[in-house]
Scaffold this active site. Structure first.
Site, PDB file in Angstrom:
ATOM      1  N   GLU A  59      71.815  -8.142  30.663  1.00  0.00           N
ATOM      2  CA  GLU A  59      70.846  -7.516  29.669  1.00  0.00           C
ATOM      3  C   GLU A  59      70.286  -6.275  30.188  1.00  0.00           C
ATOM      4  OE1 GLU A  59      69.659  -9.083  27.171  1.00  0.00           O
ATOM      5  OE2 GLU A  59      70.166 -11.200  27.115  1.00  0.00           O
ATOM      6  N   HIS A  71      77.801  -8.616  23.498  1.00  0.00           N
ATOM      7  CA  HIS A  71      77.765  -9.901  22.995  1.00  0.00           C
ATOM      8  C   HIS A  71      78.426  -9.821  21.504  1.00  0.00           C
ATOM      9  CE1 HIS A  71      74.424 -12.881  22.120  1.00  0.00           C
ATOM     10  NE2 HIS A  71      75.335 -13.471  21.931  1.00  0.00           N
ATOM     11  N   ASP A 113      73.747  -7.240  19.399  1.00  0.00           N
ATOM     12  CA  ASP A 113      73.636  -6.576  20.366  1.00  0.00           C
ATOM     13  C   ASP A 113      75.043  -6.259  21.246  1.00  0.00           C
ATOM     14  OD1 ASP A 113      73.268  -9.262  21.317  1.00  0.00           O
ATOM     15  OD2 ASP A 113      72.942  -8.574  23.340  1.00  0.00           O
TER      16      ASP A 113
HETATM   17 ZN   LIG Z   1      72.741 -10.644  23.682  1.00  0.00          ZN
END
Ligand SMILES: [Zn+2]
Length: 340
Positions: A113, A171, A181
């Site tokens: 992330e 993603h 994203d």
């Molecule tokens: Zn994601």
């Protein structure tokens, strides 16, 4: 009672002080990272061997994301979270466990992330974050002997290429996802270069590079390279080595798509946007560009668009002849030498 309360308070204060002065624990999977585990309700045991890395954007703050993964209401997690301002990395799920970040693909992926928002990439996707994340991805791949097959943006930022083509992608680039994203502002060619390892070698990109000016009416190998690269980016045009009106139109459209001035001239701004890091295992028009360029230097390769060991040897030989770091990776340093 009062005495007991005081004792309890003193104890709590000591615990609080103790916690504050404890050094952050290092991750065992990736020592540069801080280990700060997610709640065990937010991840589970692995169901497949690790083969892929998923790039995410938090759509929230670094601290907020870490705290969310520690809350059982989340029902989601990631192995790593990277901070925008300085690239600090926190690991929250062991690589040996399955974090919940990319649906059906959780079993075989590691999730990273990145702090920020897909609609404000210039603000959040900092050099510090790109560098830290790329070093982490390089470690994940190399520690398992996995080849680097980093998505390069071919087919568009939201393309869904097969897992066999790329083992590092966003993603949005995995099948059956609803998230978008890391968005259109994630610089995949740059990320691929960084994963390949810094800027000093032929696979890297030095800030001081200059490029030839190529425009309507020009002919030759560098025009052919531009045409191959445009093909790789999804433009339909004939590779004929002649900078014709079709080429000019494609260049203008490409420039518009990248936020560059659409003057149809390929110079210092457009070349680095156009080039794509290319290395052994790659295929397609970008590889034809490399092979055709090397043939200009007398290497006699078959221009088949398949970057095998013969092309790899020729690239390394070319890099050596040009005084570049010899890594077999065609990054901007090598593309620039070929284009001149
Ligand atoms: Zn994601």
């Amino acid at each position: 009672m009062k005495k007991n309360m005081n004792g309890l308070l003193a104890g709590l204060i000591l615990v609080a002080l103790g916690l504050q002065t404890l050094p952050a624990r290092a991750s065992t999977d990736y020592p540069p990272a801080i280990w700060n585990p997610a709640a065990s309700c937010n991840y589970s045991a692995r169901t497949a061997a690790i083969s892929h890395v998923t790039i995410h954007t938090t759509e929230g703050s670094y601290a907020g994301s870490i705290s969310w993964f520690q809350n059982c209401s989340a029902g989601v997690s990631a192995h790593y979270v990277v901070r925008s301002s300085d690239g600090q990395v926190t690991q929250m799920v062991r690589e040996a466990d399955k974090a919940w970040h990319v649906g059906n693909s959780n079993g075989y992926t590691i999730g990273i992330e990145h702090e920020g928002y897909t609609n404000a990439p210039a603000t959040w996707y900092t050099s510090a974050m790109y560098n830290a994340s790329a070093a982490l991805t390089r470690d994940i791949l190399s520690s398992r002997g996995l080849a680097q097959k980093v998505f390069d943006g071919s087919g568009g930022w939201n393309a869904v290429p097969s897992d066999s083509l790329y083992n590092v992608k966003g993603h949005v680039n995995f099948a059956s996802q609803t998230h978008t994203d890391p968005g259109s502002g994630w610089d995949w060619p740059r990320y691929k270069t960084l994963v390949a390892g810094g800027t000093s070698g032929g696979g890297g990109s030095d800030a001081t590079l200059t490029w030839p000016l190529v425009q309507y009416g020009n002919t030759g190998e560098r025009v052919r390279t531009i045409q191959y690269l445009l093909q790789q980016w999804g433009y339909t045009l004939t590779v004929n080595g002649s900078f014709d009106t079709a080429t000019q139109t494609a260049v203008k459209n490409f420039q518009s798509s990248r936020g560059l001035g659409a003057d149809g001239i390929v110079g210092n701004a457009t070349w680095p946007a156009l080039t794509i890091v290319t290395q052994q295992g790659d295929s397609g028009a970008k590889v034809r560009a490399v092979q055709s360029q090397l043939n200009e230097s007398g290497y006699g390769l078959v221009v088949d668009g398949i970057f095998g060991s013969g092309t790899d040897s020729a690239v390394r030989s070319f890099q050596s002849a040009k005084g570049l770091g010899v890594d077999g990776i065609v990054g901007d340093n090598t593309w620039s030498k070929m284009a001149w």
